[in-house]
Design an enzyme around this catalytic site. Structure first.
Site, PDB file in Angstrom:
ATOM      1  NE  ARG A   1       4.596  -3.301  -4.980  1.00  0.00           N
ATOM      2  CZ  ARG A   1       5.659  -3.548  -4.473  1.00  0.00           C
ATOM      3  NH1 ARG A   1       6.010  -3.196  -3.304  1.00  0.00           N
ATOM      4  NH2 ARG A   1       6.487  -3.937  -5.158  1.00  0.00           N
TER       5      ARG A   1
ATOM      6  CD  GLU B   1       3.796   4.191  -3.232  1.00  0.00           C
ATOM      7  OE1 GLU B   1       4.656   3.946  -4.265  1.00  0.00           O
ATOM      8  OE2 GLU B   1       3.660   3.402  -2.529  1.00  0.00           O
TER       9      GLU B   1
ATOM     10  CG  HIS C   1       7.380   2.487  -2.347  1.00  0.00           C
ATOM     11  ND1 HIS C   1       6.333   2.042  -3.197  1.00  0.00           N
ATOM     12  CD2 HIS C   1       8.151   1.520  -1.802  1.00  0.00           C
ATOM     13  CE1 HIS C   1       6.611   0.997  -3.471  1.00  0.00           C
ATOM     14  NE2 HIS C   1       7.552   0.345  -2.642  1.00  0.00           N
TER      15      HIS C   1
END
Length: 317
Positions: free
Chosen positions: A234, A263, A281
């Site tokens: 993450r 993000e 991602h």
């Protein structure tokens, strides 16, 4: 029980296949499409018995408390950092996620990022497309085979990355909350010691308060100017400003990043650097895996509302 009468709240656009499958079976509400959320909750909160969240929008305390009939949160992810697990447990709300089905894809991407970063594959591609090859050969890059790989978090994904790296004759070491007695890999009791001993440091642990900014300046300095950092965990695992300055100042050799702290916002200072590979991602984003994850989300909801055992419960009832 007539499933179509059951209200399911989807928090964020995820997979169109998942959306269709939920729509077919349940009374589906799409949170991102609601102009007046407060009015919506006043009118419908009593009929919503399930929430489907993901890595972007899960189920925080505020959402949970606004849904008095909520029975289950089914997350379209393995990581549960966007779900208030303690509050769910306290209120007797069941939680499921999608483990195992995405392990291979995320591990594949980790190896892809290692190769792309060490061998400069993305930069090479730009070099050829830009017509620069005619002016001379590309610079020499770094070999992957045989490099020492350190993995933070030896769970399902960390183990799958280790197995793949072993095929490249890489010695493997790891850090996790506790030593794994069944593992033959070398264990280090701290991330700094692991970073000091490896050429490539891979972040593959869950995001918790303890692992937030587990990669800080001290770890980056321990990794050193010949070390590479790979993150498929993450974004908040890394102190992003520290990493940006380390890459700019070449205090580490390079980084391959699938995840970022805010993000979809990525630090613009990274865009002009040739020692970092950036992907949006996409760890589990393959056609095959997204379908398998969606089927698991739907399967868990059907099991819950049919009073059958959950397929992948986070809490054991």
């Amino acid at each position: 029980m007539e499933l179509k009468a059951i209200g399911v709240l989807m928090t964020y656009p995820m997979s169109s296949y998942l959306e269709q499958e939920l729509d077919k079976r349940f009374n589906l509400f799409r949170l991102w499409n609601l102009p007046q959320k407060n009015d919506f909750f006043k009118e419908n909160s009593g009929s919503i018995r399930a929430v489907v969240g993901n890595t972007k929008v899960g189920a925080d305390r505020e959402l949970i408390d606004s849904l008095p009939a909520l029975e289950i949160v089914s997350s379209f992810s393995v990581g549960l950092d966007k779900v208030d697990l303690a509050h769910c447990k306290e209120k007797g709300i069941r939680v499921t996620n999608t483990p195992d089905v995405l392990t291979e894809d995320v591990a594949d991407l980790a190896i892809g990022l290692i190769l792309a970063t060490l061998r400069g594959i993305c930069e090479c591609d730009r070099y050829v497309r830009g017509g620069l090859w005619k002016k001379g050969d590309f610079k020499l890059t770094t070999k992957f085979s045989g490099k020492k790989v350190g993995i933070i978090g030896l769970g399902r994904i960390g183990t799958a990355i280790a197995k793949r790296a072993e095929a490249f004759n890489c010695p493997i070491s790891y850090y996790s909350r506790s030593q794994k007695p069944e593992s033959n890999y070398k264990y280090f009791p701290s991330v700094v010691e692991l970073a000091s001993d490896c050429d490539i440091l891979v972040v593959a642990c869950a995001l918790t308060e303890e692992t937030r900014h587990i990669i800080n300046r001290q770890v980056i300095d321990a990794l050193g100017p010949k070390g590479f950092l790979i993150n498929i965990g993450r974004g908040p695992h890394i102190d992003e400003p520290e990493l940006v300055s380390a890459l700019i100042e070449r205090r580490i050799a390079g980084a391959g990043l699938d995840v970022f702290e805010n993000e979809p916002h990525v630090p613009e200072e990274l865009f002009g650097l040739d020692n970092v590979v950036l992907v949006p991602h996409i760890g589990s984003d393959t056609v095959e895996t997204v379908k398998a994850m969606a089927d698991l989300v739907v399967g868990n909801l059907e099991a819950h509302f049919s009073e059958k055992p959950l397929l992948t419960p986070v809490f054991i009832d």
